[in-house]
Structures are given as C-alpha cells and as structure tokens.
Design an enzyme around this catalytic site. Structure first.
Site, PDB file in Angstrom:
ATOM      1  N   ARG A   1       0.806  -1.216   0.000  1.00 32.74           N
ATOM      2  CA  ARG A   1       0.000   0.000   0.000  1.00 32.74           C
ATOM      3  C   ARG A   1       0.844   1.273   0.000  1.00 32.74           C
ATOM      4  O   ARG A   1       0.329   2.366  -0.166  1.00 32.74           O
ATOM      5  CB  ARG A   1      -0.980  -0.004   1.183  1.00 32.74           C
ATOM      6  CG  ARG A   1      -2.283  -0.707   0.848  1.00 32.74           C
ATOM      7  CD  ARG A   1      -3.334  -0.535   1.918  1.00 32.74           C
ATOM      8  NE  ARG A   1      -3.101  -1.363   3.075  1.00 32.74           N
ATOM      9  CZ  ARG A   1      -2.792  -0.914   4.284  1.00 32.74           C
ATOM     10  NH1 ARG A   1      -2.670   0.385   4.480  1.00 32.74           N
ATOM     11  NH2 ARG A   1      -2.599  -1.739   5.290  1.00 32.74           N
TER      12      ARG A   1
ATOM     13  N   TYR B   1     -16.492  17.167 -15.142  1.00 28.56           N
ATOM     14  CA  TYR B   1     -16.573  15.712 -15.256  1.00 28.56           C
ATOM     15  C   TYR B   1     -17.557  15.205 -14.193  1.00 28.56           C
ATOM     16  O   TYR B   1     -17.379  15.491 -13.005  1.00 28.56           O
ATOM     17  CB  TYR B   1     -15.191  15.074 -15.092  1.00 28.56           C
ATOM     18  CG  TYR B   1     -15.316  13.580 -14.966  1.00 28.56           C
ATOM     19  CD1 TYR B   1     -15.828  12.820 -16.010  1.00 28.56           C
ATOM     20  CD2 TYR B   1     -14.996  12.934 -13.784  1.00 28.56           C
ATOM     21  CE1 TYR B   1     -16.007  11.462 -15.881  1.00 28.56           C
ATOM     22  CE2 TYR B   1     -15.159  11.571 -13.648  1.00 28.56           C
ATOM     23  CZ  TYR B   1     -15.672  10.844 -14.703  1.00 28.56           C
ATOM     24  OH  TYR B   1     -15.866   9.489 -14.559  1.00 28.56           O
TER      25      TYR B   1
ATOM     26  N   ASP C   1      -7.461  20.265 -13.076  1.00 22.89           N
ATOM     27  CA  ASP C   1      -7.672  18.968 -13.717  1.00 22.89           C
ATOM     28  C   ASP C   1      -7.516  19.202 -15.221  1.00 22.89           C
ATOM     29  O   ASP C   1      -8.393  19.768 -15.874  1.00 22.89           O
ATOM     30  CB  ASP C   1      -9.071  18.449 -13.375  1.00 22.89           C
ATOM     31  CG  ASP C   1      -9.402  17.124 -14.072  1.00 22.89           C
ATOM     32  OD1 ASP C   1      -8.673  16.725 -14.998  1.00 22.89           O
ATOM     33  OD2 ASP C   1     -10.411  16.491 -13.691  1.00 22.89           O
TER      34      ASP C   1
ATOM     35  N   LYS D   1      -6.382   8.192 -19.213  1.00 23.50           N
ATOM     36  CA  LYS D   1      -6.635   8.794 -20.525  1.00 23.50           C
ATOM     37  C   LYS D   1      -5.343   8.920 -21.340  1.00 23.50           C
ATOM     38  O   LYS D   1      -4.722   7.927 -21.644  1.00 23.50           O
ATOM     39  CB  LYS D   1      -7.336  10.126 -20.326  1.00 23.50           C
ATOM     40  CG  LYS D   1      -8.433  10.111 -19.257  1.00 23.50           C
ATOM     41  CD  LYS D   1      -9.571   9.173 -19.568  1.00 23.50           C
ATOM     42  CE  LYS D   1     -10.622   9.223 -18.461  1.00 23.50           C
ATOM     43  NZ  LYS D   1     -11.608   8.183 -18.531  1.00 23.50           N
TER      44      LYS D   1
HETATM   45  N1  PLP Z   1     -11.402  14.040 -14.421  1.00 27.48           N
HETATM   46  C1  PLP Z   1     -11.741  14.044 -15.712  1.00 27.48           C
HETATM   47  C2  PLP Z   1     -11.711  15.328 -16.468  1.00 27.48           C
HETATM   48  C3  PLP Z   1     -12.149  12.873 -16.341  1.00 27.48           C
HETATM   49  O1  PLP Z   1     -12.497  12.896 -17.640  1.00 27.48           O
HETATM   50  C4  PLP Z   1     -12.191  11.669 -15.594  1.00 27.48           C
HETATM   51  C5  PLP Z   1     -12.644  10.421 -16.231  1.00 27.48           C
HETATM   52  O2  PLP Z   1     -13.221  10.412 -17.293  1.00 27.48           O
HETATM   53  C6  PLP Z   1     -11.819  11.701 -14.258  1.00 27.48           C
HETATM   54  C7  PLP Z   1     -11.420  12.902 -13.704  1.00 27.48           C
HETATM   55  C8  PLP Z   1     -11.853  10.443 -13.427  1.00 27.48           C
HETATM   56  O3  PLP Z   1     -10.827   9.575 -13.819  1.00 27.48           O
HETATM   57  P1  PLP Z   1     -10.916   7.969 -13.771  1.00 27.48           P
HETATM   58  O4  PLP Z   1     -11.948   7.537 -14.764  1.00 27.48           O
HETATM   59  O5  PLP Z   1      -9.525   7.553 -14.122  1.00 27.48           O
HETATM   60  O6  PLP Z   1     -11.296   7.582 -12.388  1.00 27.48           O
END
Ligand code: PLP
Length: 386
Positions: free
Chosen positions: A55, A107, A180, A205
């Site tokens: 962990r 998101y 983000d 991504k």
């Molecule tokens: N932030 C954005 C802009 C995203 O597009 C996503 C997922 O699509 C996330 C956070 C969350 O990431 P994860 O799907 O890897 O948990």
C-alpha cells in the site's frame, strides 16, 4: 564522447526512454514489474526503505511517478488506482466545513463526489460557470475558501479556464488551486508552471493512451503537510496504483508526445470539417478560431488544442443517439485519450439531471487516419439526419 550531463535533454527524449532506463544488472532497457505485496526486513529487523508493504507503492509505481514528475516539472507526483480515487483523496484531506469552489458543470464523477461530500456536510461548495473568471472570483470567499477546482478544457463543452489567472484569484483569497487538465496532458499543459498548486490528470486517458488501465495522478511543486495527508489517505485506503498497471502506464507514456500530436491534428481536421456542417448545430473545440476559449488555449496548451471535441447534432435527442449507433469506426464507448476514437451521447452517460445538452455527442479523437474518421462521421450523420 560528448558530455550529456552538461546538456539539458528534451522532455520528449526523457519520456520516450522512460528517463533513460537501463537495468543495472542486465542492461535491459525495459523495467521489470515488481509485484511484491510485502518486503522482508533487514538483518536488524529494520524496514528497508522506502518500500515495506504494497500500500506504500513499489519501484514500478515510483518509476512511473518519476516520469510524470519530470513531465509536470513537479517536485513530486503520486499515482492512484484511478482518477476518481486521486480526486477523492484531495477532497477527503480537507478539514470538515472547508469551503470549495468548483465549476457548475464538470466531469460528472468528480462533481457527484463533491456533491456527496456537500450533502454529508463535510464541505461547503460554491460554483461558477466553467471558464468564467469573474464568476470564479465572486464565488471565492476571502480567508475561507480552501480549494478552487478548475477543469480545463472542461467536460463536456470544453470551456477553457486561464490557469494563471485562476491561481491568482485563489491565492489572493488564501486558497489552493487544483487544475484537472486530463483532456490536455502534461505534454501540452503544465499546470504547476502556470501557478496551480495541484496538477491532476486521470492517467487512464492520454498518459496511458491505450484504454487498458485506470489511474490518476497528482503532482505538486512543493510538498508539505497537505501532501503528506493525501499520501496517508492513499496508504490507508490502499488506492496506490498497482505495479502491473504502473508498468502499462510507463509503456504508454513512452509514446505520449507522438500520440497526442496526432490526436490533436486529427481533432482539428474533424472540428474544421464539422463547423458549419448542415447536420451540426455547434462544434465545441478550443482549436477553432471561433471558439471563446481559443486565445487562452493557444497560450496555455502550447499551440495544440487536444483531441477532445463535442458536437450538437441538429434534429432530436434520438438523432444524436442514432449517430453514435450508426458509426462504424468510432467506438460507441465512454472514456477518452486512447489511440482509438470514441463517440458518446453524453446525456445517456452522465445520467438524468446532469446539465448537458440532450443532443451533445462527445468525441475522443484517436490516432487513426483523419479521412477515415471523417468518412465515418459523414455516413453516420447522413443516415441519422435524413
Ligand atoms: N477528471 C476528468 C476530467 C475525467 O475525464 C475523468 C474520467 O473520465 C476523471 C477525472 C476520473 O478519472 P478515472 O476515470 O480515471 O477515475
């Protein structure tokens, strides 16, 4: 022989070579996966730092983190088992009652998590229209706000927020800024250099790029108590990225620059083709000169505009759904940033009640041939709209 140590290598070179990895024992140019869940103590029964239990991480995860830290120009990066677990750790580390400022639309997973914390009275939340700095400044409470959350470009309409300006607003109020930038990876956007305190990416991504892991990464210029608190949450919740996935991430990142360059080029060709198209009401893509975020994006993302775009299809909601059904090359799947192109009806994916245009289709453009992708969209639009 030239002295490479005096010459600063390009980050493109550093990432392609996984920081010039060479295994000391064998000379292998690819790292091994360290899968151990536990580590033996030494002859004095001391823990052999830094690893003692899974962990806390592993060499493989640390290697991936080191690559991202270089990409981000960060002093440290921390990998989680998903983007959501990284975002949740940031929210979780805030003290009870902390005031947070977030975009009204973003998101949907992160927004849902923030709303849950708000409903449980763990935090208080004010919101602003994505990209609108006046609204952001009005939402921030001097001396009270602890965190300002920016997503740029912002799902699913791809509004662009000026990170440097948002950082100034946050800092003037005594708050930290989290950016983000999942849709424009650190080969394009270096949020920390622009003033953000935390840079976040869903590494599921573009960083990975092959749609075969979930991962999330936080990076900072300065470590400190907050960073340690977040690390403790990751450790106690066991949300560190596992070694096998870290290895896939390292492998994916080696081609990051090439993949992203190609995706951006393809997205620009597709957005240009669809702007003014008889079956398309609107194209949301910061690369278009007509887009409200164009000039900030141009400055902020190094002249590239990303592989994400959305279109509002003319007709009914069903017409939009039909376009996704009729595509033969685009996969009708969620996610983004992979080598393969995806199309999704965002309202279906984000669920009833989420503020998204009912005819909005979100396109993640991959690295295929742009003409093939345009041909596929053309035939699907024609079939759905006529
Ligand atoms: N932030 C954005 C802009 C995203 O597009 C996503 C997922 O699509 C996330 C956070 C969350 O990431 P994860 O799907 O890897 O948990």
């Amino acid at each position: 022989m030239s002295d490479q140590s005096n010459r600063k290598q390009s980050i493109t070179t550093r990432v392609a070579q996984a920081l010039h990895f060479v295994e000391a024992e064998t000379g292998a140019v690819v790292p091994a996966i360290q899968p151990a869940a536990t580590y033996a103590r030494d002859e004095n029964y001391e823990v052999r730092k830094p690893y003692w239990y899974r962990r806390d991480g592993s060499q493989t995860t640390s290697h991936a983190e080191a690559i991202i830290a270089e990409l981000e120009n960060a002093s440290d990066s921390m990998l989680f088992s998903s983007g959501m677990s990284a975002c949740t750790a940031v929210i979780e580390h805030l003290p009870t009652g902390a005031h947070v400022v977030v975009p009204k639309v973003m998101y949907h997973g992160v927004l849902m998590q923030i709303q849950r914390y708000e409903q449980n009275k763990r935090i208080t939340v004010s919101s602003y229209t994505a990209g609108n700095l006046e609204e952001l400044a009005a939402a921030v409470k001097q001396g009270e706000t602890q965190l300002v959350w920016v997503e740029t470009p912002n799902n699913p309409n791809w509004e662009v927020t000026d990170i440097a300006a948002a950082a100034e607003i946050a800092h003037a109020a005594g708050a930290k800024l989290l950016a983000d930038c999942t849709a424009t990876p650190p080969s394009m956007t270096r949020a920390l250099d622009l003033g953000a305190d935390y840079s976040f990416h869903s590494a599921t991504k573009y960083l990975n790029g092959h749609s075969d892991i979930t991962a999330g990464v936080l990076s900072v210029k300065e470590t400190g108590q907050s960073w340690e608190d977040i690390a403790l949450i990751r450790k106690l919740q066991g949300t560190v990225l596992q070694s096998q996935d870290a290895w896939l991430l390292i492998r994916g990142m080696r081609t990051l620059f090439l993949r992203v360059e190609r995706a951006c080029k393809n997205a620009m060709a597709i957005a240009t083709h669809l702007e003014g198209h008889p079956h398309v009401e609107k194209v949301h893509y910061p690369g278009l000169a007509s887009d409200p975020g164009h000039s900030v994006a141009k400055r902020q993302t190094g002249g590239q505009f990303g592989g994400m775009l959305s279109i509002i299809v003319k007709g009914s909601e069903q017409t939009a759904v039909d376009v996704t059904r009729f595509c033969e090359l685009f996969y009708p799947a969620t996610s983004l940033g992979g080598v393969e192109s995806l199309i999704e009806h965002r309202k279906t994916v984000s669920g009833e009640g989420f503020p998204v245009h009912p005819r909005l289709l979100r396109l993640s453009i991959g690295i295929e041939d742009a003409d093939d992708l345009i041909y596929d969209l053309e035939q699907a639009l024609t079939r759905a709209c006529t």
